[in-house]
Enzyme design. Structure first.
Site, short mmCIF file in Angstrom:
data_model
loop_
_atom_site.label_atom_id
_atom_site.label_comp_id
_atom_site.label_asym_id
_atom_site.label_seq_id
_atom_site.Cartn_x
_atom_site.Cartn_y
_atom_site.Cartn_z
N GLU A 27 0.83 -1.22 0.00
CA GLU A 27 0.00 0.00 0.00
C GLU A 27 0.86 1.26 0.00
O GLU A 27 2.08 1.21 0.19
CB GLU A 27 -0.95 0.00 1.21
CG GLU A 27 -0.22 0.00 2.55
CD GLU A 27 -0.98 0.76 3.64
OE1 GLU A 27 -1.42 1.90 3.38
OE2 GLU A 27 -1.09 0.21 4.76
N LYS A 162 -3.15 -1.51 15.96
CA LYS A 162 -2.64 -0.70 17.07
C LYS A 162 -3.75 -0.47 18.07
O LYS A 162 -4.91 -0.34 17.71
CB LYS A 162 -2.24 0.67 16.55
CG LYS A 162 -1.03 0.68 15.71
CD LYS A 162 -0.58 2.12 15.54
CE LYS A 162 0.73 2.18 14.80
NZ LYS A 162 0.55 1.89 13.39
#
Ligand code: PSU
Ligand code: MN
Length: 303
Positions: A27, A162
């Site tokens: 990406e 995260k």
């Protein structure tokens, strides 16, 4: 491959597809919005090298001049890295206008999955995915990455999510959407900077071959639907849980105080966490991405 006038393959990716060689999508929001310059460009170029060293052809994805590109030149990667947050962060909802206007965009996990699927690329490596944000019960901030995993046939290798996100709600959402989540060598969801989160994953594989078999089975069962492989950060690069969790809490508090919202939230938090940990989080981030690229390349080769 589905022919699409907006899809543009690099000569290397086009040849690899024609020859049935292993390919790994990468990406570009991670380049423009996920890391500072010049580490972002260095990391992106190293990811491509690591792919090749492990027998796969890298296909870094982005939108350039209104084209959905799979495979970028080094100059294009450098451009995305230098421009940083000036480049449009492009998720699914942004693609029609960027294409219609001939604009540039750095693709999130969702948008990269769309390009990969269009090109016929089955495996994609990144750092972390977007998910259900903390406080989503009032903000409704849930990343389009999760919807994409539910509807686009690409296997995404990441290091978990995260804890800027609500990891429990993110796992619930993935379950509702029918997304297989597979721990690589672990029964626990890794929390990106650390190997543990306290949340279990429904499935586990211990070899790239097992993962490849899962991808093949999913394709035989269903036209659509992605897969999420969660690969823990290598022990030697993992961070102290107390240090990183304190930085994350402080970053979220500051984001709330400044009223940061929507697509700016994740890039703001990533930059803040890097500042608060004196760059230690960036070093960990880079290493876990390399670890994911290695695994994704092996899975692609085993398909
Ligand atoms: N999480 C990270 N690093 C990142 C991102 C997320 O640890 O670089 C980027 C990815 O491109 C991901 C996107 O697809 O942020 C999610 O943004 P949002 O939450 O706005 O959907
Ligand atoms: Mn969001």
């Amino acid at each position: 491959m589905k022919l699409n006038t907006y899809l543009q393959l690099s000569p290397e990716v086009e040849a690899a597809l024609a020859q049935g060689k292993p390919i790994v999508a990468l990406e570009s929001t991670i380049i423009s919005h996920g890391m500072p310059y010049p580490q972002n460009v260095e990391t992106a170029l190293n990811c491509q090298r690591i792919c090749r060293e492990n027998g796969a052809v890298p296909a870094t994805c982005a939108i350039i001049g209104g084209k959905l590109c799979a495979g970028l030149t080094d100059e294009q990667i450098d451009y995305l890295g230098r421009e940083g947050r000036n480049v449009t962060k492009a998720s699914r909802r942004d693609l029609p206008m960027l294409c219609a206007k001939g604009m540039n965009g750095a693709t999130t996990v969702a948008a990269t999955m769309i390009i990969a699927a269009m090109a016929g690329i089955k495996v994609f490596a990144t750092g972390g995915i977007g998910g259900v944000h903390r406080g989503a019960e009032t903000t409704m901030d849930i990343s389009a990455d999760l919807e994409e995993l539910a509807q686009t046939p690409v296997c995404v290798v990441c290091a978990g999510a995260k804890s800027i996100l609500d990891l429990g709600l993110t796992m619930e959402y993935l379950e509702t959407k029918g997304v297989p989540v597979i721990g690589f060598g672990t029964d626990e969801l890794p929390a990106f900077y650390t190997r543990k989160s306290g949340f279990s994953v429904p499935w586990r594989c211990d070899t790239p071959e097992e993962l490849a078999a899962a991808v093949n089975a999913q394709r035989a069962l269903d036209e659509k639907g992605g897969m999420l492989v969660v690969n823990p950060i290598p022990e030697q690069y993992s961070m102290d849980a107390d240090v990183i969790n304190k930085a994350i809490d402080d970053a979220i508090e500051e984001a709330n105080r400044l009223g940061i919202k929507g697509k700016d939230t994740t890039p703001f938090l990533l930059a803040k966490i890097k500042d608060l940990t004196g760059g230690e989080s960036l070093a960990s981030n880079i290493q876990l991405v390399y670890n994911n690229v290695r695994l994704a390349s092996k899975v692609a080769a085993a398909l």
